[in-house]
Every structure is written in structure tokens, then in C-alpha cells.
Scaffold this motif. Structure first.
Motif, PDB file in Angstrom:
ATOM      1  N   THR A  46       0.856  -1.179   0.000  1.00 58.70           N
ATOM      2  CA  THR A  46       0.000   0.000   0.000  1.00 58.70           C
ATOM      3  C   THR A  46       0.896   1.233   0.000  1.00 58.70           C
ATOM      4  O   THR A  46       2.119   1.121   0.171  1.00 58.70           O
ATOM      5  CB  THR A  46      -0.962  -0.003   1.215  1.00 58.70           C
ATOM      6  OG1 THR A  46      -1.938   1.016   1.055  1.00 58.70           O
ATOM      7  CG2 THR A  46      -0.233   0.205   2.540  1.00 58.70           C
ATOM      8  N   LEU A  47       0.288   2.390  -0.220  1.00 55.56           N
ATOM      9  CA  LEU A  47       1.058   3.633  -0.211  1.00 55.56           C
ATOM     10  C   LEU A  47       0.964   4.270   1.160  1.00 55.56           C
ATOM     11  O   LEU A  47      -0.126   4.386   1.738  1.00 55.56           O
ATOM     12  CB  LEU A  47       0.543   4.597  -1.283  1.00 55.56           C
ATOM     13  CG  LEU A  47       0.840   4.188  -2.734  1.00 55.56           C
ATOM     14  CD1 LEU A  47       0.064   5.047  -3.700  1.00 55.56           C
ATOM     15  CD2 LEU A  47       2.332   4.280  -3.022  1.00 55.56           C
ATOM     16  N   ASN A  48       2.112   4.676   1.668  1.00 55.17           N
ATOM     17  CA  ASN A  48       2.177   5.319   2.981  1.00 55.17           C
ATOM     18  C   ASN A  48       2.116   6.831   2.767  1.00 55.17           C
ATOM     19  O   ASN A  48       3.117   7.445   2.437  1.00 55.17           O
ATOM     20  CB  ASN A  48       3.484   4.880   3.658  1.00 55.17           C
ATOM     21  CG  ASN A  48       3.683   5.512   5.012  1.00 55.17           C
ATOM     22  OD1 ASN A  48       2.804   6.208   5.511  1.00 55.17           O
ATOM     23  ND2 ASN A  48       4.840   5.260   5.599  1.00 55.17           N
ATOM     24  N   GLY A  49       0.912   7.392   2.909  1.00 54.41           N
ATOM     25  CA  GLY A  49       0.758   8.834   2.675  1.00 54.41           C
ATOM     26  C   GLY A  49       1.080   9.241   1.259  1.00 54.41           C
ATOM     27  O   GLY A  49       1.621  10.314   1.024  1.00 54.41           O
ATOM     28  N   ASN A  50       0.780   8.341   0.289  1.00 53.75           N
ATOM     29  CA  ASN A  50       0.975   8.600  -1.147  1.00 53.75           C
ATOM     30  C   ASN A  50       2.427   8.812  -1.561  1.00 53.75           C
ATOM     31  O   ASN A  50       2.696   9.313  -2.645  1.00 53.75           O
ATOM     32  CB  ASN A  50       0.139   9.808  -1.615  1.00 53.75           C
ATOM     33  CG  ASN A  50      -1.329   9.455  -1.655  1.00 53.75           C
ATOM     34  OD1 ASN A  50      -1.678   8.296  -1.873  1.00 53.75           O
ATOM     35  ND2 ASN A  50      -2.169  10.436  -1.409  1.00 53.75           N
ATOM     36  N   THR A  51       3.362   8.465  -0.707  1.00 60.65           N
ATOM     37  CA  THR A  51       4.770   8.657  -1.081  1.00 60.65           C
ATOM     38  C   THR A  51       5.522   7.332  -1.104  1.00 60.65           C
ATOM     39  O   THR A  51       5.980   6.893  -2.146  1.00 60.65           O
ATOM     40  CB  THR A  51       5.466   9.645  -0.125  1.00 60.65           C
ATOM     41  OG1 THR A  51       5.208   9.223   1.229  1.00 60.65           O
ATOM     42  CG2 THR A  51       4.951  11.064  -0.303  1.00 60.65           C
ATOM     43  N   GLU A  52       5.647   6.696   0.065  1.00 61.97           N
ATOM     44  CA  GLU A  52       6.418   5.451   0.152  1.00 61.97           C
ATOM     45  C   GLU A  52       5.515   4.227  -0.050  1.00 61.97           C
ATOM     46  O   GLU A  52       4.362   4.219   0.373  1.00 61.97           O
ATOM     47  CB  GLU A  52       7.072   5.343   1.536  1.00 61.97           C
ATOM     48  CG  GLU A  52       8.125   6.397   1.796  1.00 61.97           C
ATOM     49  CD  GLU A  52       8.657   6.323   3.219  1.00 61.97           C
ATOM     50  OE1 GLU A  52       9.889   6.401   3.381  1.00 61.97           O
ATOM     51  OE2 GLU A  52       7.854   6.179   4.154  1.00 61.97           O
ATOM     52  N   ILE A  53       6.100   3.208  -0.701  1.00 61.04           N
ATOM     53  CA  ILE A  53       5.394   1.924  -0.809  1.00 61.04           C
ATOM     54  C   ILE A  53       5.784   1.105   0.415  1.00 61.04           C
ATOM     55  O   ILE A  53       6.975   0.942   0.717  1.00 61.04           O
ATOM     56  CB  ILE A  53       5.778   1.177  -2.102  1.00 61.04           C
ATOM     57  CG1 ILE A  53       5.402   2.019  -3.335  1.00 61.04           C
ATOM     58  CG2 ILE A  53       5.095  -0.185  -2.181  1.00 61.04           C
ATOM     59  CD1 ILE A  53       5.981   1.483  -4.640  1.00 61.04           C
ATOM     60  N   VAL A  54       4.760   0.580   1.132  1.00 67.02           N
ATOM     61  CA  VAL A  54       5.041  -0.217   2.334  1.00 67.02           C
ATOM     62  C   VAL A  54       4.328  -1.561   2.255  1.00 67.02           C
ATOM     63  O   VAL A  54       3.361  -1.731   1.502  1.00 67.02           O
ATOM     64  CB  VAL A  54       4.632   0.529   3.637  1.00 67.02           C
ATOM     65  CG1 VAL A  54       5.436   1.802   3.816  1.00 67.02           C
ATOM     66  CG2 VAL A  54       3.131   0.830   3.655  1.00 67.02           C
ATOM     67  N   PHE A  60      13.111  -4.847   1.905  1.00 69.24           N
ATOM     68  CA  PHE A  60      12.296  -4.359   3.022  1.00 69.24           C
ATOM     69  C   PHE A  60      12.658  -5.191   4.253  1.00 69.24           C
ATOM     70  O   PHE A  60      13.146  -6.315   4.130  1.00 69.24           O
ATOM     71  CB  PHE A  60      10.787  -4.405   2.726  1.00 69.24           C
ATOM     72  CG  PHE A  60      10.245  -5.758   2.332  1.00 69.24           C
ATOM     73  CD1 PHE A  60       9.806  -6.665   3.290  1.00 69.24           C
ATOM     74  CD2 PHE A  60      10.138  -6.119   0.981  1.00 69.24           C
ATOM     75  CE1 PHE A  60       9.297  -7.904   2.921  1.00 69.24           C
ATOM     76  CE2 PHE A  60       9.625  -7.359   0.617  1.00 69.24           C
ATOM     77  CZ  PHE A  60       9.209  -8.252   1.587  1.00 69.24           C
ATOM     78  N   GLU A  61      12.444  -4.627   5.410  1.00 66.62           N
ATOM     79  CA  GLU A  61      12.827  -5.298   6.659  1.00 66.62           C
ATOM     80  C   GLU A  61      12.095  -6.637   6.810  1.00 66.62           C
ATOM     81  O   GLU A  61      10.878  -6.696   6.668  1.00 66.62           O
ATOM     82  CB  GLU A  61      12.493  -4.390   7.848  1.00 66.62           C
ATOM     83  CG  GLU A  61      13.023  -4.899   9.177  1.00 66.62           C
ATOM     84  CD  GLU A  61      12.480  -4.085  10.350  1.00 66.62           C
ATOM     85  OE1 GLU A  61      12.198  -4.692  11.383  1.00 66.62           O
ATOM     86  OE2 GLU A  61      12.329  -2.849  10.199  1.00 66.62           O
ATOM     87  N   GLY A  62      12.869  -7.707   7.058  1.00 66.88           N
ATOM     88  CA  GLY A  62      12.259  -9.023   7.278  1.00 66.88           C
ATOM     89  C   GLY A  62      11.971  -9.798   6.004  1.00 66.88           C
ATOM     90  O   GLY A  62      11.365 -10.869   6.062  1.00 66.88           O
ATOM     91  N   LYS A  63      12.385  -9.264   4.852  1.00 70.91           N
ATOM     92  CA  LYS A  63      12.088  -9.921   3.563  1.00 70.91           C
ATOM     93  C   LYS A  63      12.583 -11.357   3.542  1.00 70.91           C
ATOM     94  O   LYS A  63      13.676 -11.660   4.009  1.00 70.91           O
ATOM     95  CB  LYS A  63      12.770  -9.127   2.434  1.00 70.91           C
ATOM     96  CG  LYS A  63      12.642  -9.767   1.052  1.00 70.91           C
ATOM     97  CD  LYS A  63      13.529  -9.076   0.013  1.00 70.91           C
ATOM     98  CE  LYS A  63      14.957  -9.560   0.074  1.00 70.91           C
ATOM     99  NZ  LYS A  63      15.776  -9.105  -1.062  1.00 70.91           N
TER     100      LYS A  63
END
Length: 429
Positions: free
Chosen positions: A371-379, A411-414
Motif C-alpha cells: 500500500t502507499l504510505n501517505g501517497n509517497t512510500e510503498i510499504v 524491506f525489513e524481514g524480507k
């Protein structure tokens, strides 16, 4: 055409990617979608099981074709919901009605269906809480290993393969008495274990005619060499080395045609996909299960190999003119590796920032739990996060492309499996 896709996984991102390549596509919407679909389509923040909200979106956006990704809305009767409302009579829906969706929604129904229409499958018996004692007695003398299946939808977790009689009896009791899978386990199918090589075959139907889509093999277990817990799928390969033209001809004659004739005999007009989970036993196909939609992550290797206009195929299925449609399949090999959140398929955390996906070259990046985190980062927003598909002239090169991309995205934990497709390379050798 205006199209609405229901779903939020890698399968739906792959659908969106393929559909936007068609000149027939005017506007595309996905509900609820993910960060990947938002780059291709308009995401609608509605649940695919909220039929009233879906109907409102269909009306508001003048939708011509509704493509149902997951099985749950089909089993719950979304097609029947729209068919009962005259204002939607022109809407084309890709997915079966409630009667057809029983092929996946009820293991008991699908086993009886296969037996009735002579479709090769494992022998089985079905039990309920009322027949618990008879079932336990049956298990005592059943050859090992024993397969137990919850009758209803259990989010891919309702199948247990027991290596010991005591484990089978405990699992059987947990399902029927303790409600391990809720109402999905009100009936339990006890099935003969089939030993062979597994693969999936996909068919698109229009109620009368059908088209065979590329076959695929997926990798269900979390660990390398198919060890550990079952998942929704850790990767997939298409085509499948051990499914040659002769074997696929047998599948068509012994499984696909009798299945469609059986549906017709039951008075079921089946429009949509049939996903047939098969076991290849010494060159003969046996059906493990039916699904009433495309698989995930199999879609991410099947669609890149379809060279024809996919939306035109779907429109033909919706109109009942699939016989006139052309399907062209690429001879290339597609391999997808799925990146998952640490801890999956058990407890995992969401909201981890994903980097590197925009720099990956020469692979298809399909978002699943993002999903987008505040339309900037993909999380991260799910257990299975991304599917990275490499396409090449050889299996080795496709594996290399997919694995290289899996290493590049961070990403963390990948976590991902490093052995997707390696068994088929050995098979080819």
C-alpha cells in the motif's frame, strides 16, 4: 470498455497490467487494489464482499465488464446478486454463479461431481460431526499418508496431510469437534494420498466453449525443497517440463471436456476461469481440486505468456463468443519468485518500507500485499508482498532474472525461496 477488477493481490495487479495493454480498455478500476494497481488504474476503497458497494461502483463508473479475482465473492454469490437486478443486465461478469462456485466452495460437492462424471481423482469419503465415530474407525485402517480436507473455504489452510494415524485422528477431531476451521470444517473429506508431480491447468469458459490457457507449477511450502508450512504460494513456473503435448491432450479429454459437460448436465452455465489442480501420475492426470478463479502466483507466469489481447478474450467469454476468439501463447518461459514478510505464513508485521523495486530491470514487478504510505512510500501490507517475474528463452535464464530481482528489492524481514524452478531444471537434465 470500462472494467472493474475485484481483489488486491498479485493476481489482480497482473490482470490490470495485461488489460491496460488492450486498445479496448477505456477506464480501469480495481477494488480495493494495491500500490501497484494504483499506477495503472483507479483504486476504489471498497471491500469485494460488499456487494452493494460494488454495485454502486459499477453504476457510478459505467462498468461494462466485472472481473472477479478471488473466490470468496463468487462462493458468496456476487454473480447471482447482479443477475437478480435488471439494471445490470448488460454487465458482463467473468466468474461463475453460486452453483458453479461450489466446485471450489465445497470439497464434498466437487468430489461427488468428479465421481458422477468419471473425472479421474483420488478415492474419498466425507464425514460430519454426526458420523465422527464411523470416521475415526475409517481412519484407523486407512493407508498412510492420509489427506484431510475441510469442506468449505479455509483461506488455503484447510488441507492436512497426516503421516501417522494418530495425527489424522487428532486433526479430524479438531476440525469436526473443536471447529478448527469454523463452518468450513463442518464436513471433512478424507482422501487417498496421490503420489506424483503436481501442476495446474487453467481454462477460460463462456458457458458453452472454452480456451486452454498456459499451464503452471506453483510452490506452496514456505521452505526450500518444499519443506515447512503451506502458504498461498511462494513462486511459479510456466510452461511445465513434464506436461508435454500428449499429457495436456489427456487433460483436455479426460478432465476438461467431462468437467464442462458435467456442469452443463447440472444446469450450470459456467462463465469464467476453471483452475484445475492436477497430479501427473505416470503420465495420467488426476484432479486434486478445482478452483473457480485464476491462481496466485500462477497468474503472474500465465499472463506474460499470453500474446493475444487478454481483454478481448474476457469480453468474448462474457458474450458467449469464445469460440471465435484467438489465443496465442508465447513459447518463452516465465518464472516468478514471491517476496514475503518475515514470519509469514504465521504472524508478521506490516508497514515496512519497500525500496529498490523501481530500479529492477527486465522483470515484471507485481505488487500483492503493498500500500502507499501517505501517497509517497510503498510499504508492506500483507504476508505475500511482491511477485517478480522473469521471462526468457530458457528456464535457467528466467530463474536467474526472477531471483536477481528478488535480491534487489528490499524491506525489513524480507524472505523468499531461492529454489523456485530448480527442480524443473533438474528434470530437464
Amino acid at each position: 470498455m470500462n472494467i472493474l477488477i475485484l481483489g488486491s493481490g498479485g493476481r489482480e495487479h497482473a490482470f490490470a497490467w495485461k488489460i491496460t495493454q488492450s486498445p479496448l480498455c477505456d477506464n480501469l478500476f480495481v477494488a480495493p487494489g494495491n500500490a501497484g494497481t494504483s499506477e495503472l488504474a483507479t483504486n476504489l476503497p471498497i471491500s469485494y464482499n460488499d456487494f452493494d458497494a460494488v454495485a454502486e461502483a459499477v453504476e457510478k463508473n459505467s462498468i461494462d465488464l466485472l472481473l472477479v479475482g478471488p473466490e470468496e465473492p463468487l462462493v458468496l454469490g456476487i454473480v447471482n446478486y447482479f443477475e437478480q437486478r435488471s439494471e445490470f443486465k448488460k454487465l458482463k461478469i467473468i466468474g461463475p454463479d453460486k452453483a458453479g462456485a461450489q466446485l471450489e466452495g465445497s470439497k464434498d460437492f466437487s468430489k461427488m461431481f468428479m465421481q458422477k462424471y468419471g473425472i479421474p481423482t483420488a478415492s474419498s469419503r466425507t464425514f460430519t460431526a454426526e458420523t465422527l465415530a464411523i470416521g475415526l474407525e475409517y481412519l484407523e485402517s486407512h493407508p498412510l499418508p492420509i489427506v484431510l480436507k475441510a469442506d468449505g473455504l479455509a483461506a488455503g489452510k484447510g488441507v492436512i496431510i497426516a503421516e501417522k494415524h494418530i495425527d489424522a485422528e487428532n486433526a479430524f477431531t479438531e476440525m469436526l469437534v473443536d471447529g478448527k476451521f469454523g463452518s468450513a470444517g463442518n464436513k471433512v473429506v478424507v482422501e487417498q494420498f496421490l503420489k506424483g508431480i503436481e501442476l495446474s491447468v487453467f481454462v477460460l469458459c463462456d458457458g458453452e466453449h472454452y480456451k486452454m490457457l498456459p499451464e503452471a507449477k506453483d510452490y506452496k511450502r514456505i521452505g526450500e525443497n518444499d519443506t515447512g508450512l503451506n502458504t498461498g504460494g511462494m513462486g511459479a513456473v510456466s510452461p511445465v517440463a513434464f506436461a508435454d503435448a500428449n499429457f495436456l491432450r489427456r487433460v483436455e479429454e479426460k478432465v476438461v471436456k467431462p468437467t464442462l459437460l458435467g456442469l452443463k448436465s447440472e444446469g450450470i452455465k459456467y462463465v469464467g476461469f476453471i483452475f484445475i489442480g492436477l497430479m501427473n501420475i505416470k503420465g495420467e492426470p488426476y484432479v486434486i481440486e478445482y478452483n473457480v478463479r485464476m491462481g496466485d502466483p500462477e497468474t503472474e507466469v500465465v499472463l506474460p505468456r499470453i500474446q493475444s489481447d487478454f481483454l478481448a478474450l474476457l469480453a468474448s467469454a462474457g458474450k458467449g463468443t469464445l469460440n471465435d476468439a484467438e489465443i496465442k501463447i508465447s513459447p518463452q518461459v516465465a518464472v516468478t519468485t514471491v517476496l514475503v514478510s518475515g514470519g509469514y505464513p504465521e504472524e508478521y508485521e506490516k508497514g515496512k518500507v519497500i525500496t529498490g523495486s523501481e530500479k529492477v530491470e527486465d522483470v515484471f514487478v507485481y505488487h500483492a500485499g503493498t500500500t502507499l504510505n501517505g501517497n509517497t512510500e510503498i510499504v508492506t501490507n500483507g504476508g505475500r508482498v511482491m511477485a517478480l517475474t522473469g521471462v526468457a528463452n530458457s528456464l535457467e535464464n528466467a530463474v536467474h532474472k526472477s531471483q536477481r530481482a528478488a535480491q534487489a528489492v528490499q524491506f525489513e524481514g524480507k524472505y523468499f525461496r531461492h529454489d523456485i524452478g530448480m527442480d524443473l531444471i533438474r528434470y530437464n537434465d
